[in-house]
Design an enzyme around this catalytic site. Structure first.
Site, PDB file in Angstrom:
ATOM      1  N   CYS A 182       0.793  -1.237   0.000  1.00  0.00           N
ATOM      2  CA  CYS A 182       0.000   0.000   0.000  1.00  0.00           C
ATOM      3  C   CYS A 182       0.825   1.287   0.000  1.00  0.00           C
ATOM      4  CB  CYS A 182      -0.936  -0.001   1.200  1.00  0.00           C
ATOM      5  SG  CYS A 182      -2.003  -1.433   1.265  1.00  0.00           S
TER       6      CYS A 182
ATOM      7  N   ARG B 158      14.900  -0.012   1.179  1.00  0.00           N
ATOM      8  CA  ARG B 158      14.849  -1.117   0.228  1.00  0.00           C
ATOM      9  C   ARG B 158      14.144  -2.322   0.856  1.00  0.00           C
ATOM     10  NH1 ARG B 158      19.698  -0.567  -1.903  1.00  0.00           N
ATOM     11  NH2 ARG B 158      20.784  -2.253  -0.825  1.00  0.00           N
ATOM     12  N   SER B 159      13.133  -2.050   1.667  1.00  0.00           N
ATOM     13  CA  SER B 159      12.379  -3.126   2.301  1.00  0.00           C
ATOM     14  C   SER B 159      11.414  -3.750   1.305  1.00  0.00           C
ATOM     15  CB  SER B 159      11.593  -2.595   3.501  1.00  0.00           C
ATOM     16  OG  SER B 159      10.537  -1.750   3.060  1.00  0.00           O
TER      17      SER B 159
ATOM     18  N   ASP C 171      19.962   1.752   1.181  1.00  0.00           N
ATOM     19  CA  ASP C 171      19.739   1.208   2.526  1.00  0.00           C
ATOM     20  C   ASP C 171      21.096   1.063   3.212  1.00  0.00           C
ATOM     21  OD1 ASP C 171      20.903  -1.113   1.554  1.00  0.00           O
ATOM     22  OD2 ASP C 171      19.220  -2.427   2.065  1.00  0.00           O
ATOM     23  N   VAL C 172      21.129   0.380   4.356  1.00  0.00           N
ATOM     24  CA  VAL C 172      22.370   0.284   5.127  1.00  0.00           C
ATOM     25  C   VAL C 172      23.472  -0.437   4.351  1.00  0.00           C
ATOM     26  CG1 VAL C 172      21.254   0.405   7.374  1.00  0.00           C
ATOM     27  CG2 VAL C 172      21.515  -1.819   6.250  1.00  0.00           C
TER      28      VAL C 172
END
Length: 289
Positions: free
Chosen positions: A128, A163-164, A186-187
């Site tokens: 979502c 970047r999940s 991301d990390v």
């Protein structure tokens, strides 16, 4: 948007029902549930929120999966606040997963490859928040509707700080699939996502590791989307291109208060649009029943 959703809801032969599962005292989850209820009421969808103990969540979700009266399920996270939440996500039936957290990526998005691979597949359910951000970019009118779909973001460079599987990765795929060059941060560093044609002429999205930093990615981008709630990912206004479009998704304010001195547009939050995207997914789920 509510009017459009209401019109679509009225076309169904039965009244649709969304079930919510709340198993924590998290204030953000409670607010999200309240917004969901308000929007459901506005468009004519029944919303059933059940508050229960974390230990009962799995049993309840399994019951909702088999209940023919329930068209969609939303679980408000965090529940446990650790890897057990991932175990909960995979319990939700694919056909009722309005958050699209338990969908196989190859069924939702173009395949990400490091070279020739599987062809792009048309998106169906999309998480979502990613869909809400895409809607914002449509409203800002950065898409060139006069060209074919895969070229409508051609020429745009986009930095996505996250970047999940829930936000950053699906969004990177969506925007790269429209022709944008996407710098995914991301990390672990910065990856470049872009649409390429393989040797057999099939379009696919490639993901390439880079040596760039967050600062590099921001400086190259006309659109910056921040969705990591941590001060280490705060965007310095001095990095921004003049006229950049900035969208803050995280609960942490990742842009400084002077952002509009450089940016042309700034969206400080996307919460309620996420509800609209969620209910659009509900309609897709119900349409497949």
């Amino acid at each position: 948007m509510h009017v459009q959703l209401s019109d679509k809801v009225r076309k169904f032969s039965k009244r649709l029902c969304l079930a919510g599962v709340l198993a924590s005292d998290d204030a953000g989850s409670r607010q999200y549930a309240d917004w969901t209820r308000e929007t459901c009421q506005a468009i004519g969808v029944d919303f059933c929120l059940v508050c229960l103990s974390p230990r009962n969540v799995a049993t309840y979700i399994k019951a909702l999966n088999t209940n023919p009266c329930i068209d969609g399920i939303i679980v408000y996270y965090p529940i446990f606040g650790d890897s057990r939440d991932d175990d909960v996500k995979i319990l939700v039936n694919h056909g009722k997963d309005v958050e699209a957290l338990n969908c196989r990526p190859t069924l939702q998005f173009p395949e990400v490859t490091d070279g020739p691979g599987q062809p792009c597949l048309a998106p169906t359910l999309v998480p979502c928040t990613a869909r809400a951000i895409e809607s914002i970019l449509h409203m800002i009118e950065i898409y060139d509707q006069s060209v074919p779909t895969k070229q409508q973001l051609g020429g745009w460079e986009v930095c996505i700080i996250n970047r999940s599987d829930v936000v950053g990765l699906p969004l990177a795929r969506l925007l790269a699939g429209q022709g944008a060059r996407v710098y995914s941060v991301d990390v672990a560093g910065v990856q470049l996502f872009q649409l390429q044609s393989s040797s057999c002429g099939v379009d696919e999205i490639q993901s390439l590791a880079t040596e760039w930093t967050l600062q590099d990615a921001v400086k190259m981008s006309g659109v910056i989307i921040s969705a990591v709630p941590h001060p280490a990912f705060k965007v310095d206004t001095e990095w921004l291109q003049s006229g950049a479009i900035c969208i803050n998704v995280s609960s942490f304010k990742n842009f400084k208060s002077d952002v509009l001195e450089i940016a042309s547009k700034f969206m400080p939050r996307v919460g309620k649009l996420t509800i609209v995207a969620l209910l659009s997914n509900l309609l897709l789920c119900a349409d497949k029943h």
